[in-house]
Motif scaffolding. Structure first.
Motif, mmCIF file in Angstrom:
data_model
loop_
_atom_site.group_PDB
_atom_site.id
_atom_site.type_symbol
_atom_site.label_atom_id
_atom_site.label_comp_id
_atom_site.label_asym_id
_atom_site.label_seq_id
_atom_site.Cartn_x
_atom_site.Cartn_y
_atom_site.Cartn_z
ATOM 1 N N THR A 5 -6.650 6.133 -2.949
ATOM 2 C CA THR A 5 -7.662 6.442 -1.291
ATOM 3 C C THR A 5 -8.367 4.433 -1.345
ATOM 4 N N ASN A 6 -9.249 4.890 -1.953
ATOM 5 C CA ASN A 6 -10.110 3.287 -1.905
ATOM 6 C C ASN A 6 -9.802 2.345 -2.963
ATOM 7 N N MET A 38 -7.649 11.385 -6.434
ATOM 8 C CA MET A 38 -7.541 10.679 -5.174
ATOM 9 C C MET A 38 -8.619 9.014 -4.814
ATOM 10 N N ARG A 40 0.948 4.145 -3.341
ATOM 11 C CA ARG A 40 1.104 5.788 -2.593
ATOM 12 C C ARG A 40 2.135 6.437 -3.201
ATOM 13 N N GLN A 82 -6.319 0.997 -1.402
ATOM 14 C CA GLN A 82 -7.328 -0.376 0.215
ATOM 15 C C GLN A 82 -7.883 -1.344 0.093
ATOM 16 N N SER A 141 1.138 -1.011 -0.336
ATOM 17 C CA SER A 141 -0.280 -0.073 0.277
ATOM 18 C C SER A 141 0.416 1.567 -0.046
#
Length: 585
Positions: free
Chosen positions: A121-122, A117, A93, A125, A89
């Motif tokens: 993020t989503n 974004m 990023r 994850q 993760s």
């Protein structure tokens, strides 16, 4: 398994953690039949009335020991997996963030900030969950399910094992069918979320405009519609998700029915004992959990595949402007030469600049003016290499800017754009953003040069005043001058002011320009503006019209020419006199 194939580079990088996980799963798969076999033996002896107290105690100790070992191994492999997934993760990023910083404005014209974004993020994850939970569940199904199934066939009855697991042969078809549906619906749900995220980001950034136009209700209605669309697409995904457990439970129930029915028949025939049926049922229960988790694992796998594909689609986007092999790392300096034959924005049919020839000696000031859309900002963006110039060349010190590293080129340039962006930090931090090591005296000197020092002194906390998001607590003129101070603090070889004096009054403008003339005697300055008083002092002024140089010369020469520049200058002077008269009245 496409997800694992795409992420093979990461699994190789974290091979120790994933190997440890596989070993842990295998140990658990070997220990579970031991526990079941122990119980089966005890049950047979109980049925025969031959069990001793010592055997019962030994069986209990063995079961306790096996339970502790299974607990320890499960904890160990899950810890290794989740730590590795967290690293993935972080790595994704960092890659996305670095990729975003290297993109040109064209990239951000094609992608909304909210959508980017959502990817960062989503989607990340979801990939993290799949790399940990998905791998754990699928490896458990393959290894534990495989070892226990073999143990059932070898230690108890291969015939009963084969009969009992017949319903599971339908599992492959069911998972293929459900996986295809889930993939399609989850992709649509993620895209809808990205759209909603973009809408929220846009509305929050433009909340003052929305309120000033009284469009709150219209935007609320629009948001509600998008939110309902996200809900509908997630509900479609949830309906497919909801099919997994009932279907698997039905298959599991049928497996137990076959185990009890056929197992009883084998006991009646004398082929199996009560203890063996107990042992078989325990082991069947142990492989049912991996079978049940297999559906959830495939569910995660489909989601992870979609999210990783979305992330990869961004990472595969080529950077339109990149360093050439062997580009110079030195910071450029010297005379500025511009020779542009033609420049078109990517995808545009009409040229934005044509036949633009300019030479600015080191230490001179160049004024650039013209109507809106005449090409002023385009010329400056080419100097910054936000776009590549294919038909022509821009050089500094006799070398093309394309021959310098982008970082080196931009270190030589202090750029103040039309759209002033301030960070949610103190005024001092905003001024020092381009030179974090700058001390208080340097920051104050830059603020004085930008004619903002006295304003800052009037704030309650002075230079430690928090400006709020995007400088919302400051006036337009104050934001402009803080942005100019930020550029001046770096003492750049070339200073570019792109129509950034529009919100300051005439007196402040003259004070600022006078400061620039006194402090940048040996540095080049480019000023693009609609307000001609800002370039009247320039060593040379060019007037652009539809991407071409229409007029050029000094202020006096252009006034004598009597063209567009002279007409607009006199008009602006008259407007200034009228405003002064109204103010004095």
């Amino acid at each position: 398994m496409e997800f694992f194939r795409d992420l093979w580079w990461f699994f190789k990088q974290e091979k120790l953690a994933y190997t440890l996980s596989i070993v842990g799963v295998a140990v658990v798969g070997l220990l579970r039949p031991v526990a079941a076999s122990t119980v089966g033996t005890v049950v047979d002896k109980l049925a025969a009335g031959t069990v001793s107290t010592a055997e019962l105690v030994w069986g209990g100790v063995l079961l306790l020991g096996v339970g502790v070992l299974i607990y320890g191994m499960r904890n160990l492999w899950q810890l290794a997996l989740y730590i590795s997934a967290a690293k993935l993760s972080r790595l994704l990023r960092e890659r996305l963030y670095l990729h975003f910083t290297r993109q040109t404005p064209g990239f951000y014209h094609r992608h909304r900030i909210g959508d980017l974004m959502a990817h960062a993020t989503n989607d990340i994850q979801t990939v993290e969950m799949t790399a940990a939970g998905g791998f754990m569940l699928l490896s458990g199904f393959i290894i534990i399910g495989g070892l226990v199934t073999v143990s059932m066939g070898v230690l108890v009855s291969w015939k009963l094992t084969l009969i009992t697991l017949i319903p599971m042969f339908f599992l492959a078809w069911i998972n293929t069918r459900y996986g295809s549906l889930l993939n399609r619906h989850f992709r649509q749900a993620q895209e809808a979320f990205s759209t909603l995220n973009g809408k929220v980001q846009e509305n929050i950034s433009g909340i003052r405009v929305i309120k000033s136009l009284g469009l709150e209700n219209a935007e609320i209605t629009s948001f509600t519609t998008l939110s309902a669309e996200v809900l509908a697409k997630n509900m479609a995904t949830a309906r497919v998700n909801a099919l997994y457990d009932p279907t698997l439970q039905l298959l599991v129930g049928f497996c137990f029915f076959l185990a009890l029915a056929c197992g009883s028949w084998f006991v009646a025939l004398g082929e199996l004992t009560i203890g063996q049926i107990t042992q078989f049922t325990m082991m069947l229960n142990q492989i049912i959990i991996p079978f049940l988790s297999f559906g959830y694992g495939l569910n995660l796998l489909e989601k992870g595949k979609v999210s990783y594909a979305r992330i990869n689609s961004l990472l595969r986007t080529d950077t339109a402007v990149a360093d050439k092999p062997g580009a110079a790392a030195e910071i450029p300096g010297g005379d500025l030469q511009v020779q542009i034959r033609t420049f078109r924005y990517p995808g545009a049919e009409t040229a934005s600049l044509e036949d633009v020839q300019i030479k600015v000696r080191r230490g001179e000031t160049l004024g650039i003016t013209g109507k809106t859309g005449s090409g002023k900002s385009t010329l400056l963006r080419l100097l910054l290499r936000e776009f590549e110039l294919e038909e022509g060349v821009i050089g500094i010190g006799g070398r093309s800017i394309a021959d310098y590293k982008l970082d080196s080129l931009r270190r030589a340039i202090g750029y103040v754009p039309q759209d002033h962006f301030l960070f949610s930090a103190t005024i001092a931090a905003n001024i020092a953003w381009g030179k974090p090591e700058a001390g208080g005296p340097e920051i104050r000197a830059a603020a004085k040069l930008a004619a903002i020092h006295e304003d800052i002194r009037g704030f309650p906390q002075g230079y430690e005043t928090l400006v709020g998001e995007r400088g919302v607590t400051l006036s337009g003129g104050q934001k402009q001058r803080i942005s100019i101070a930020r550029a001046l603090l770096r003492d750049p070889e070339i200073l570019i002011l792109d129509d950034c004096l529009s919100a300051v009054d005439a007196r402040t403008e003259q004070a600022l320009l006078q400061g620039l003339r006194e402090n940048r005697l040996h540095k080049t300055t480019l000023i693009a503006t609609h307000r001609l008083s800002a370039v009247a002092h320039a060593d040379r002024i060019i007037v652009l019209e539809e991407g071409r140089i229409k007029e050029q010369g000094t202020h006096a020469e252009l006034l004598a020419l009597g063209g567009w520049y002279a007409q607009i200058y006199r008009q602006q002077q008259l407007e200034s006199l009228i405003m002064e008269g109204e103010g004095s009245a």
